[in-house]
Write an enzyme that holds these catalytic residues in place. Structure first.
Site, PDB file in Angstrom:
ATOM      1  N   HIS A 144       0.831  -1.204   0.000  1.00 62.01           N
ATOM      2  CA  HIS A 144       0.000   0.000   0.000  1.00 62.01           C
ATOM      3  C   HIS A 144       0.869   1.259   0.000  1.00 62.01           C
ATOM      4  CE1 HIS A 144      -3.577   2.473   1.179  1.00 62.01           C
ATOM      5  NE2 HIS A 144      -2.612   3.245   1.656  1.00 62.01           N
ATOM      6  N   GLU A 145       1.752   1.347   0.976  1.00 60.68           N
ATOM      7  CA  GLU A 145       2.570   2.560   1.085  1.00 60.68           C
ATOM      8  C   GLU A 145       3.498   2.704  -0.119  1.00 60.68           C
ATOM      9  OE1 GLU A 145       1.707   4.792   3.032  1.00 60.68           O
ATOM     10  OE2 GLU A 145       0.391   3.546   4.269  1.00 60.68           O
ATOM     11  N   HIS A 173       3.553   6.644  -6.913  1.00 59.76           N
ATOM     12  CA  HIS A 173       2.860   7.854  -7.376  1.00 59.76           C
ATOM     13  C   HIS A 173       3.813   9.055  -7.267  1.00 59.76           C
ATOM     14  CE1 HIS A 173      -1.339  10.065  -7.124  1.00 59.76           C
ATOM     15  NE2 HIS A 173      -0.786  10.191  -8.297  1.00 59.76           N
ATOM     16  N   HIS A 229       1.755   4.467  -2.906  1.00 62.74           N
ATOM     17  CA  HIS A 229       1.887   5.927  -2.786  1.00 62.74           C
ATOM     18  C   HIS A 229       3.276   6.360  -3.260  1.00 62.74           C
ATOM     19  CE1 HIS A 229      -1.781   6.729  -0.620  1.00 62.74           C
ATOM     20  NE2 HIS A 229      -1.461   6.010   0.428  1.00 62.74           N
TER      21      HIS A 229
HETATM   22 ZN   LIG Z   1      -2.719   5.316   2.005  1.00 60.19          ZN
END
Ligand SMILES: [Zn+2]
Length: 709
Positions: A499-500, A506, A503
């Site tokens: 998940h992290e 991105h 990011h």
């Molecule tokens: Zn998040």
């Protein structure tokens, strides 16, 4: 989670923080060449020189940074030349370099490695930063230039990214009230101040109410079923409060983790009721009057700013754009979520009956019997799983591997970049052609001086205008192994890493001209999309097989264990989706009230809102009740809680595209990088998504992957 340094959300949060943190500390430290932030860092990627930065350096650097930016902004505003994109927007984007480098580093250490000096600095800076934002957004001369360019924007032959910058910047000003008359601005300030005071009251009352709501008993039998560790914690909590016996403190959610363990049904009911009514005792800690008034002020403020309600104002710069879109999305999902939850309820009732319970499932029974069903159905033993998830191996052979297969990027650990804490690791990220792309820091282990949870942010923001490449970090709270022992993590920790890192990608792939539009500087209902999307690769067969290997033998995980993980991953989805939806609906219903609506009775309002949206299920209460919904009354999430589920929809919908186009391939990854991950906020996000996906997002993939039909 993600920290967004330059977004409107950060602005709201900063303003909300003003009243919480008046400290009266004086800024007396001088700022000069001896301060490590004085010059741009000469380290690779302009990485912060953490080896030279002392705790005392942050405050003078941030304050000098605000002063510098204000001077730069005033010079732009005072320019006698007619406003042009080049003499207004470009220097605005170039302003505040010192502030950005000091503040980015400060946020990183104050979140992940704090101490009393940094905490005092934080408290002192919060109101100064809020006032600084106001000074920019309520500068009439500056806004006149921005508005003049905005009105002529289609005649200026701007490239698409510059056009977007004009539109986003203008909207931010309008959002903050720049368009109002002087009396309107005065009224806005009054609303903001009252809201901020009430939010503070809410927070103070809720804190006290939550503390008072703790369950206390001297009768150990009432807590039968608690694990020895939890029982010891309850005895410790009692000692800490100078109470007799045992104390079980309340957590902020409606459901309490101890309810999964406690055998005595009457005790479970008491603890649940303590939670449910914590802020509704008609005493000094009752929050109901406060929230009713906050909702009213927000509606009135929205009307002042020209919007029908607070949600319309909040969503105007989000991907969903209008409350109607978010409401429609939620009402499409509600019957599917509750349908699955009802099937889970039937399984749970069967477990109760098999136990000869002789009662009908209630909210306080759910966690306990759901756990029983989970054990029977999936029989997943955490301790059997962990040896296959050694942290460093999951990072390099799982998280990095998936990114390499999709995007062709490679990673090399750097040992000579200074870090703020010895556990932090740094990797240089290289593009397909070997060119340096970014720096990636990871700080995974739990420490007492680190905030809870996990998050990502930037130490350096990417911008081709400024000539900066991204420097990104991920922080988490995984258990620190004993010295010499491997760090074996749970599967849910593995998901957190993916998940992290979603990011992080991105941020790493950000390829925009303007810092304000770069990387994760996107609306809240978009920013959790790349991260939740990246979670999907954790269980993707090719990726999973590559990293899930025994830390001693290197053997792959046995197939039956893999199968159990997959099945368990979806268990309880109906319940969790329903409780989040119910909370999101409460949030939205409170914030679509119009300015002329009467002051609401929160209990009545809540009951009706849940009934109206078909989420009034006695056994599945909302994750937060109105009277203790901190996110929406004090933490800047108002009319934004839906974003959690909205971005889940995007993530599932996006993964389905990969799934039906060959899965984990470079062609798919490159296309996603080019059209989505690299674009930041440089385009209308709905259009950006549809251009990439070929259609509007829908809940269909969510139904499929989360087994909701
Ligand atoms: Zn998040």
């Amino acid at each position: 989670m993600v920290y967004q340094a330059k977004s409107a959300w950060a602005l709201v949060a900063a303003i909300a923080a003003v009243t919480q943190s008046q400290t009266g500390l004086a800024a007396d430290a001088a700022f000069g060449p001896s301060n490590p932030f004085y010059e741009t860092s000469i380290l690779p990627f302009q990485a912060p020189p953490f080896d030279r930065i002392k705790d005392e350096d942050y405050r003078p650097a941030v304050e000098a940074g605000m002063a510098q930016e204000l001077k730069q902004i005033e010079a732009i505003a005072a320019n006698v030349a007619a406003p042009t994109f080049a003499n207004t927007f470009i220097p605005m984007e170039q302003s505040g370099a010192l502030l950005a480098r000091a503040l980015n580093s400060f946020r990183a250490v104050s979140g992940a490695n704090t101490n009393p000096v940094l905490q005092a600095t934080d408290a002192a800076l919060a109101p100064e930063l809020a006032a600084h934002q106001d000074a920019i957004y309520l500068n009439d001369k500056l806004f006149a230039r921005v508005a003049s360019i905005y009105k002529r924007r289609h005649t200026l032959k701007l490239d698409p990214e510059s056009l977007r910058l004009v539109e986003v910047t203008y909207a931010n000003f309008v959002h903050a009230g720049a368009n109002l008359s002087a009396s309107g601005k005065a009224q806005l300030k009054k609303f903001n101040a009252e809201e901020s005071t009430l939010s503070n009251t809410f927070q103070t009352r809720l804190l006290a109410a939550t503390k008072d709501g703790a369950y206390q008993t001297t009768d150990k039998d009432k807590l039968a079923g608690l694990t020895p560790a939890r029982l010891a914690a309850a005895a410790e909590a009692a000692r800490g409060r100078k109470a007799l016996g045992y104390v079980v403190p309340l957590q902020n959610t409606t459901q309490q983790p101890v309810l999964a363990e406690i055998q005595d049904r009457a005790t479970r009911e008491v603890i649940f009721q303590n939670s449910w009514t914590r802020a509704e005792h008609g005493d000094a800690n009752d929050t109901r009057d406060t929230i009713a008034r906050i909702a009213q002020i927000r509606a009135q403020r929205a009307a002042l700013l020209g919007f029908p309600n607070h949600a319309a104002w909040t969503l105007s710069d989000q991907m969903a754009k209008t409350p109607e879109t978010a409401l429609q999305f939620m009402s499409a999902l509600a019957p599917l979520a509750t349908g699955k939850a009802m099937r889970e309820a039937a399984d749970i009732q069967a477990a109760i009956d098999a136990d000869h319970g002789g009662f009908k499932l209630a909210a306080w029974d759910w966690e306990r019997y759901a756990e029983q069903v989970r054990k029977e159905k999936y029989d997943l033993d955490e301790s059997a799983v962990r040896p296959y998830f050694e942290l460093g191996n999951v990072l390099e052979n799982g998280v990095f591997y998936a990114a390499h297969q999709l995007y062709g990027i490679t990673f090399k650990e750097l040992k000579d970049i200074p870090v703020y804490q010895p556990d932090v690791r740094v990797f240089e990220v290289f593009d397909v052609d070997g060119r340096p792309l970014a720096l990636f820091y990871c700080d995974y282990f739990k420490r007492d001086n680190k905030n809870g949870g996990a998050w990502m942010s930037n130490l350096v923001d990417q911008s081709t205008l400024l000539g900066t490449l991204p420097v990104i970090y991920n922080v988490a709270n995984f258990p620190q192994p004993a010295p010499g022992e491997p760090a074996l993590i749970s599967f849910s920790d593995v998901i957190t890493m993916f998940h992290e890192f979603g990011h992080a990608l991105h941020g790493i792939f950000a390829d925009t001209r303007y810092r304000s539009l770069s990387g994760t500087a996107t609306p809240r209902d978009f920013v959790e999309f790349p991260s939740q999307f990246n979670e999907h690769w954790a269980l993707y067969p090719e990726v999973f097989a590559h990293y899930a290997r025994h830390y001693q033998t290197g053997a792959p995980m046995p197939a039956e264990l893999v199968e159990k993980i997959k099945k368990a991953a979806n268990s309880g989805e109906g319940y969790s989706l329903t409780e989040v939806l119910a909370a999101a609906e409460l949030d939205m219903q409170w914030h679509v009230l119009s300015a002329d609506a009467p002051l609401q009775n929160p209990d009545e309002f809540e009951k009706q809102a849940l009934r109206k949206t078909h989420l009034d299920l006695a056994a599945i209460p909302p994750r937060y009740r109105s009277s203790y919904f901190m996110h929406i009354w004090a933490n800047g999430y108002s009319a934004g809680y839906y974003a959690y589920i909205w971005t889940q929809m995007l993530a599932d919908d996006a993964f389905e595209w990969f799934d039906t186009h060959g899965g984990l391939t470079r062609a798919n990854g490159d296309r996603f990088r080019r059209m989505v991950l690299s674009r930041g906020n440089t385009q209308d996000l709905e259009k950006l998504y549809v251009d990439w996906r070929g259609k509007s997002p829908s809940v269909d993939a969510m139904i499929k992957y989360r087994d909701l039909q």
